[in-house]
Each structure stands twice: as C-alpha cells, then as structure tokens.
Design an enzyme around this catalytic site. Structure first.
Site, PDB file in Angstrom:
ATOM      1  N   LYS A   1      33.354  49.364  56.739  1.00 53.43           N
ATOM      2  CA  LYS A   1      33.310  48.615  55.490  1.00 53.43           C
ATOM      3  C   LYS A   1      32.288  47.487  55.605  1.00 53.43           C
ATOM      4  CE  LYS A   1      37.099  50.864  53.968  1.00 53.43           C
ATOM      5  NZ  LYS A   1      38.466  50.832  54.464  1.00 53.43           N
TER       6      LYS A   1
ATOM      7  N   ASP B   1      45.301  43.149  59.048  1.00 52.25           N
ATOM      8  CA  ASP B   1      44.336  44.217  58.786  1.00 52.25           C
ATOM      9  C   ASP B   1      43.212  43.592  57.962  1.00 52.25           C
ATOM     10  OD1 ASP B   1      42.852  46.362  57.924  1.00 52.25           O
ATOM     11  OD2 ASP B   1      44.541  47.467  57.043  1.00 52.25           O
TER      12      ASP B   1
ATOM     13  N   TRP C   1      47.114  49.838  51.296  1.00 51.51           N
ATOM     14  CA  TRP C   1      46.864  49.776  52.739  1.00 51.51           C
ATOM     15  C   TRP C   1      48.033  49.157  53.481  1.00 51.51           C
ATOM     16  CZ3 TRP C   1      43.977  53.257  54.424  1.00 51.51           C
ATOM     17  CH2 TRP C   1      42.828  53.660  53.736  1.00 51.51           C
TER      18      TRP C   1
HETATM   19  C1  LIG Z   1      39.643  51.518  54.835  1.00 54.45           C
HETATM   20  C2  LIG Z   1      40.833  50.760  55.218  1.00 54.45           C
HETATM   21  C3  LIG Z   1      41.719  51.224  56.197  1.00 54.45           C
HETATM   22  C4  LIG Z   1      41.574  52.586  56.867  1.00 54.45           C
HETATM   23  O1  LIG Z   1      40.463  52.625  57.666  1.00 54.45           O
HETATM   24  P1  LIG Z   1      40.113  53.944  58.519  1.00 54.45           P
HETATM   25  O2  LIG Z   1      39.070  53.408  59.463  1.00 54.45           O
HETATM   26  O3  LIG Z   1      39.593  54.956  57.568  1.00 54.45           O
HETATM   27  O4  LIG Z   1      41.321  54.379  59.224  1.00 54.45           O
HETATM   28  C5  LIG Z   1      42.790  50.441  56.542  1.00 54.45           C
HETATM   29  N1  LIG Z   1      42.994  49.253  55.948  1.00 54.45           N
HETATM   30  C6  LIG Z   1      42.165  48.770  55.006  1.00 54.45           C
HETATM   31  C7  LIG Z   1      42.436  47.421  54.400  1.00 54.45           C
HETATM   32  C8  LIG Z   1      41.060  49.504  54.611  1.00 54.45           C
HETATM   33  O5  LIG Z   1      40.235  49.020  53.672  1.00 54.45           O
END
Ligand SMILES: *Cc1c(COP(=O)(O)O)cnc(C)c1O
Length: 358
Positions: free
Chosen positions: A195, A171, A102
């Site tokens: 998530k 993030d 990521w």
């Molecule tokens: C799932 C995830 C993303 C991407 O998320 P989307 O909403 O599908 O764009 C980005 N960073 C992390 C750490 C993730 O777990």
C-alpha cells in the site's frame, strides 16, 4: 511513455524516481554484474540493502533499542493469526476494536486461537468511523489491544492512538510511514508492503522485543516472532526484491522528510474532501473526524452514476477509482507517492462530471 494517475488501493503507486532507479540498476546492481533479484540474500550487495532498510525504518520511526524491525512474508493477513499465536496465552483475553472489514478479519483469526473481547464495535455503521478512545470497553489485564489504524475499504482512520495498560497492537497496512507518531508506544505494528511502502510480498513488523518471549513453546519456528528477531529477518530466504524496493522508498521518504510528507498528505486529502463537500452531488462515506488521509471514499446519487463516473474517469487515465467490491461507491487511494497533480486532475474531472450529470 505515458503514466496514468493510479488510485489503486494496493498494489499501489510508487515514487517515479524509485522506479527509475530500479530500472537503471536492474541488470547490473552496484557493479556486481547481476540484478539484486539474482543476488544471494547473504551476499555483500544484498546485506547492505537489508541493513539500510532496517536502519532507515529505525530512523524514520525514531525507534528505541527495545523495538525490532522485521520483514516477514505472508502479507498483513498472516499477521492476523500470528499475533494471537504469539501473545494470547491460555486463560487470557485479547481486546479488539471492530472498525470495519480489516479489523473484522483480524478478529476472526484471533477467535480461532483464543479468547477475544470486542472493546468497541462500529464495524457496520454508515457513515463509517473508528471508535473513540472513551468508548473502549477494555479487559483488565488483557494480553493486548488490537486496532486497525486506517480502514482501507471504508476510509476511516484513527487520528490519535489510545493509551492503554496492555500492549497496543496496530494494523497500519494502509497508513504506515504516512505521518509522524510515537512508534515506541506500541507493542507491535504491522503493515502489508503493497500500500504505502513498496511492492507486494512482505509485511513490515515493528515489535517490542520482550513481547516475543511470551510465545508458547510448541509454536512452529517460522511462526514465532522471536525467530525473526534473532535472525534479523534472515532465518530463511527473505523477499529480497521487495525489501530492496522498500529500502529505496524509505530513502525517498527520508529525503522528503516525514513531516513534510504528512503535510502534503493532509493537503491532498483536504482538496479532495473539499470537492466532495462542495455540493450535494457527492457524499463522503466516513464521519468527519475520522476521514482518512489515505483512502478517500464517497458516493454518488445512484449506482448507475457511480459506474458512469468510474468509466469516464478511466477513459481520462484516472485509474483504480472503483470502491471495494464489498461496499461499492468510489474510493481514491492517495498514498505518499500519489502526486498532487493527480488530485487536481480528479477534482477538475469531478466538477465537470457534476456539471453534466448533476
Ligand atoms: C490490505 C490490507 C490488509 C491485507 O494485506 P495483505 O498483505 O493482502 O494480506 C490488512 N489490513 C489492512 C488495513 C489492509 O489495508
């Protein structure tokens, strides 16, 4: 009705009582004679939902008045380019830590926009980990430092956050609202909703207001954080049903208490790690100090055994345990709403599987 134990990384398990409340109110929300999905995003019913979603977030994070709460579309992935588009001016450098898949995607997008310094790189290391604060090679006067608080695929997590001169950006897609931390110390935090926060369809963004003024003038309106701060995330039609569900999830978190929830998360993860560490059959993927409380990753002696493990677990209603397609292995995503009973069932299954195949 039978509900399985859902270990999916995202979209992921939601609190049962939240789903039940949505079901109960689906056809006639608060006496309006229509679903909240069918209501105007500027009407009285939805406005109350929106305000509560913002207020609950501020309360849970104890946010000061210098920070705003935004609900934006395009998932976490759209934040990857928006951050440098808004904050990384010509002639400036942004620091990024590379801790895995990521972080790598965030870096790739930032490089399309401006100058990037990789402040630490452990993205390809096995066992997986995140950098330590002491190894960061920071740029004096950097536009910001970007980190990935929890690498969802590799199962490595920052346990404490670096202190920096430059605004800190994180993030937190897979561990937002899973533990207490000082959100006011951050310049920007973002998290895809699917998530730990609700269904897919938005990114929760926490932003320090003054940073939004840095944006270059020729940036398109929808891509400026300032637009969404000024409009309280109602510049255009927002993802109302996702925000409604997120509001109910934040109510649930408030009722649980974030400290109690954190303790429960740590206990759940510890049980699973204890089962992994009990013998030589299972092998954890992440280094000890960086083991994630949200995404538990491990390997079996062979890929054939891993495939058999996943197939047999699925038959016993333990679903979503396959590791990400890029790394293989096993991954159990056990976000806030994942029940402790599911951990106990998985641990029993692991012991039995090792007994018959070890
Ligand atoms: C799932 C995830 C993303 C991407 O998320 P989307 O909403 O599908 O764009 C980005 N960073 C992390 C750490 C993730 O777990």
């Amino acid at each position: 009705m039978s509900r399985v134990f859902n270990f999916s990384a995202g979209p992921a398990v939601l609190p049962l009582e939240v789903l039940e409340e949505i079901q109960r109110d689906l056809l006639d929300y608060a006496g309006s004679g229509m679903s909240i999905m069918e209501s105007s995003h500027r009407g009285k019913e939805y406005s109350a939902v929106h305000e509560e979603a913002v207020a609950n977030t501020k309360e849970l994070l104890q946010l000061d008045d210098n920070h705003s709460v935004l609900f934006m579309q395009g998932g976490a992935s759209t934040q990857f380019p928006l951050i440098p588009m808004n904050f990384l001016g010509a002639g400036q450098t942004a620091d990024y830590t590379n801790s895995g898949a990521w972080a790598g995607k965030a870096i790739k997008e930032a490089k399309l926009i401006g100058n990037v310094n990789i402040a630490a790189d452990c993205g390809k290391e096995i066992p997986t980990r995140v950098p330590s604060e002491s190894e960061l090679n920071l740029t004096p006067g950097a536009a910001y430092l970007h980190i990935t608080s929890n690498e969802t695929i590799s199962g490595a997590q920052w346990k404490s956050f670096p202190k920096t001169e430059a605004p800190l950006i994180a993030d937190m897609s897979s561990d937002m609202l899973s533990r207490p931390f000082d959100a006011n110390a951050f310049g920007l935090i973002y998290a895809g909703s699917q998530k730990n926060l609700g269904p897919a369809g938005m990114a929760l963004v926490i932003i320090r207001n003054d940073l939004a003024d840095r944006v270059p003038e020729n940036t398109p309106t929808m891509f400026k954080y300032k637009t969404h701060i000024d409009a309280n995330s109602l510049f255009n039609t927002c993802p109302t049903f996702t925000i409604y569900t997120y509001m109910l999830v934040t109510r649930w978190i408030k009722k649980m208490g974030i400290d109690a929830l954190y303790k429960q998360n740590v206990d759940k993860a510890a049980k699973l790690y204890a089962a992994i560490d009990a013998g030589d059959f299972y092998k954890g993927t992440a280094v000890l100090e960086c083991r994630s409380d949200m995404n538990i990753t491990w390997r079996l002696p062979t890929e054939a055994l891993e495939a058999q493990f996943i197939a047999e677990a699925t038959k016993q209603d333990l679903k979503g345990l396959k590791g990400h397609r890029s790394v293989g292995g096993i991954r159990a995503s056990i976000y806030n709403a994942f029940p402790t009973a599911g951990i106990d069932t998985l641990v029993s299954f692991m012991q039995e599987f090792e007994r018959t195949n070890g």
